[in-house]
Design an enzyme around this catalytic site. Structure first.
Site, short mmCIF file in Angstrom:
data_model
loop_
_atom_site.label_atom_id
_atom_site.label_comp_id
_atom_site.label_asym_id
_atom_site.label_seq_id
_atom_site.Cartn_x
_atom_site.Cartn_y
_atom_site.Cartn_z
N GLU A 8 0.85 -1.19 0.00
CA GLU A 8 0.00 0.00 0.00
C GLU A 8 0.89 1.24 0.00
O GLU A 8 1.81 1.36 0.82
CB GLU A 8 -0.92 0.00 1.23
CG GLU A 8 -1.61 1.31 1.51
CD GLU A 8 -2.48 1.79 0.35
OE1 GLU A 8 -2.32 2.95 -0.07
OE2 GLU A 8 -3.32 1.00 -0.14
N ASN B 63 -3.95 5.51 1.76
CA ASN B 63 -3.90 5.01 3.13
C ASN B 63 -4.24 3.52 3.12
O ASN B 63 -4.84 3.03 2.16
CB ASN B 63 -4.91 5.74 4.01
CG ASN B 63 -6.33 5.68 3.45
OD1 ASN B 63 -6.70 6.51 2.63
ND2 ASN B 63 -7.12 4.71 3.87
N VAL C 146 4.48 0.42 -5.47
CA VAL C 146 4.80 -0.51 -6.55
C VAL C 146 4.93 0.31 -7.83
O VAL C 146 3.97 0.95 -8.27
CB VAL C 146 3.72 -1.60 -6.69
CG1 VAL C 146 3.94 -2.40 -7.98
CG2 VAL C 146 3.76 -2.53 -5.48
N HIS D 93 -17.03 7.21 -7.99
CA HIS D 93 -17.39 5.86 -8.47
C HIS D 93 -16.81 5.60 -9.86
O HIS D 93 -17.51 5.14 -10.75
CB HIS D 93 -18.91 5.70 -8.50
CG HIS D 93 -19.54 5.75 -7.14
ND1 HIS D 93 -20.91 5.89 -6.96
CD2 HIS D 93 -19.01 5.67 -5.90
CE1 HIS D 93 -21.19 5.89 -5.67
NE2 HIS D 93 -20.05 5.77 -5.00
N ASN E 46 -13.06 -0.98 -8.88
CA ASN E 46 -14.22 -0.53 -9.64
C ASN E 46 -13.94 -0.42 -11.13
O ASN E 46 -14.85 -0.51 -11.95
CB ASN E 46 -14.71 0.82 -9.12
CG ASN E 46 -15.23 0.74 -7.69
OD1 ASN E 46 -15.59 -0.33 -7.21
ND2 ASN E 46 -15.28 1.87 -7.01
#
Length: 531
Positions: A40, A119, A233, A451, A485
């Protein structure tokens, strides 16, 4: 081990939001002994790692967690109250930060408030928790097992429909909405309680689901799983045409490391997942294409006869609706959350929340019965267009040193017509419930729904119009999976997290089945979740 990172694992996961957490959970359950490293880019802001910030009771500590989630945007002014959304300012919500540039090209509508979170837990530490099921054309027709996958996503996210049953007026709101919406609809698409990723503890306190709930005890107890925060990454490695691991930069030291793995899952978000693939030289024709969001129209109303209804409810044995309460964001202990499902005939999804303050200022001498102010939001499905896309630069870099992005996004004539229809429809819904507040509805700036979808879309066949197959494995790169998503291929109006977690379940099962017949690369990777 190289520094704090392993040299090799069975599976690398990039991104700790709900879909990355879903891969970790399913693999922990179905591939025991497989070593998993999750990276992360942002810091850990909650305990347990990935928990929703609403579960942080102290408001100062909660604000600090939100600030740490804002990455390069930390310290910037944010939209911190429902009323502020109508101010027309280009601001992010607490816990998120905006794209600094490239959000709108000349002659296009753009996504002016496209936002990110950095986060552990991703946007899942800040979301509303709404988990409605897709309907009609929102559904992915080539996945016959979709309902079973959605059931599993419900389990992982801890979805319930009864957490707010004690809130005042909820049945009344649904009854009044249903009177103008439900005619001709099948039972499952009528006005109902909103499925929410939230539950109530034995002591009565609400607990909002974040990635911590998705991880579950199964992942936390897995000795072969480790989560590495503040780890960027930079690219996916390939050997002989298949995934072979990742290159990761330790943001604490700046050092670059290689972690080998035969399976890599990139589960950043709908803008940063294609960014990682682009940076890796993995650039299928559909990468970043078909980008879509949901334009949101909002309005408010005040329940008619709220005081007399409240008096009647108390007389019937309900709690005193005027009692003191703890406000926890837009949805509190006194809120009710109702759902107006999407249908093709009514191409928007309704999220109706009883608020504890009006999103539009009221006069000082105008008392408000708690729960009697109702905020209505209609999310509109977007026409899918090939040229709506996120594109990346080979030369320019963003805050993290990754390829800079630019968004191309334009509303069609049909999109504008649907928005106009939503503006008219929301007024009728507001009138059905009570007395509208304000002269007219407000259309949120594009990108406000958060979204974003379609940029790494799943397809039934490799026809150049999708990035990955039904199991979310990237076409032409065995062992590389995408999640989030962005994988959703349909135009939706409903909140997408439940669907994206369902797709993650399918991909994780695929990896688990392949791992079951292979020799493990590494065991006993870690006895704690966070490194």
């Amino acid at each position: 081990m190289t520094g704090r990172y392993p040299d090799a694992v069975d599976v690398v996961i990039v991104g700790s939001g709900p879909t990355g957490a879903a891969y970790a959970r399913i693999l922990s359950e179905e591939a025991p002994g497989a070593s998993i490293a999750l990276f992360e880019v942002g810091p850990t802001v909650s305990n347990p790692p990935g928990a929703h910030v609403k579960n942080i009771a102290d408001p100062e500590l909660r604000a600090a967690a939100q600030d740490r989630s804002e990455g390069p945007g930390a310290g910037a002014a944010t939209v911190s109250s429902p009323g502020a959304v109508t101010a027309g300012l280009r601001r992010a919500r607490p816990g998120t930060y905006l794209l600094e540039e490239g959000y709108q090209e000349a002659g296009e509508d753009g996504l002016p408030v496209a936002a990110f979170s950095s986060n552990v837990g991703g946007m899942g530490a800040h979301w509303t928790g709404a988990c409605p099921r897709p309907g009609d054309s929102e559904r992915i027709a080539f996945l016959p097992e979709l309902d079973e996958l959605l059931d599993e996503a419900d389990r992982l996210l801890g979805v319930t429909t009864d957490a707010f049953d004690g809130a005042p007026f909820t049945a009344l709101v649904r009854e009044r909405l249903g009177a103008v919406v439900d005619g001709g609809r099948p039972p499952e698409r009528r006005v109902q309680r909103m499925p929410l990723a939230v539950h109530r503890r034995d002591d009565g306190r609400l607990v909002w689901s974040g990635s911590d709930v998705v991880f579950g005890d199964e992942t936390r107890a897995n000795p072969d799983f480790a989560l590495y925060d503040e780890s960027l990454v930079t690219r996916v490695l390939q050997e002989e045409g298949r995934a072979a691991g990742v290159e990761v930069r330790d943001r604490r030291t700046g050092e670059l490391h290689t972690v080998r793995a035969p399976f890599v899952v990139v589960a950043a978000d709908a803008l940063r997942t294609p960014q990682v693939l682009f940076a890796s030289g993995i650039r299928p024709p559909a990468l970043g294409r078909m980008l879509n969001d949901q334009t949101q129209v909002v309005y408010a109303t005040r329940i008619r006869d709220a005081e007399s209804v409240a008096t009647a409810e108390v007389a019937a044995g309900a709690d005193d609706v005027g009692a003191d309460q703890v406000i926890d964001g837009a949805i509190s202990e006194r809120s009710g959350v109702s759902w107006v499902p999407y249908t093709d005939a009514m191409p928007f999804h309704g999220q109706v929340m009883q608020l504890d303050a009006s999103p539009i200022p009221l006069a000082d001498d105008d008392p408000v019965v708690p729960g009697s102010i109702v905020g209505l939001g209609l999310f509109c499905a977007k026409d899918l267009q090939w040229d709506d896309r996120v594109e990346f630069s080979d030369d320019q870099r963003d805050w993290y040193g990754m390829p800079a992005m630019r968004l191309h996004y334009t509303l069609t004539d049909r999109d504008r017509a649907v928005i106009e229809r939503a503006q008219a429809e929301i007024v009728e819904l507001a009138k059905a419930v009570g007395d509208p507040i304000g002269d007219r509805p407000f259309t949120m700036p594009l990108g406000a729904s958060l979204h974003y979808q379609g940029s790494t879309r799943v397809g039934e066949t490799d026809d150049g119009r999708s990035v990955c197959g039904p199991d979310s494995e990237v076409w032409g790169v065995p062992g590389l999976f995408v999640a989030g998503n962005g994988v959703i291929p349909t135009a939706t109006a409903c909140n997408p997290t439940l669907t994206s977690v369902a797709l993650a379940v399918k991909g994780a099962r695929r990896i688990a089945s392949e791992l079951s017949g292979t020799e493990r690369l590494l065991t006993s990777n870690s006895d704690v979740i966070l490194k």
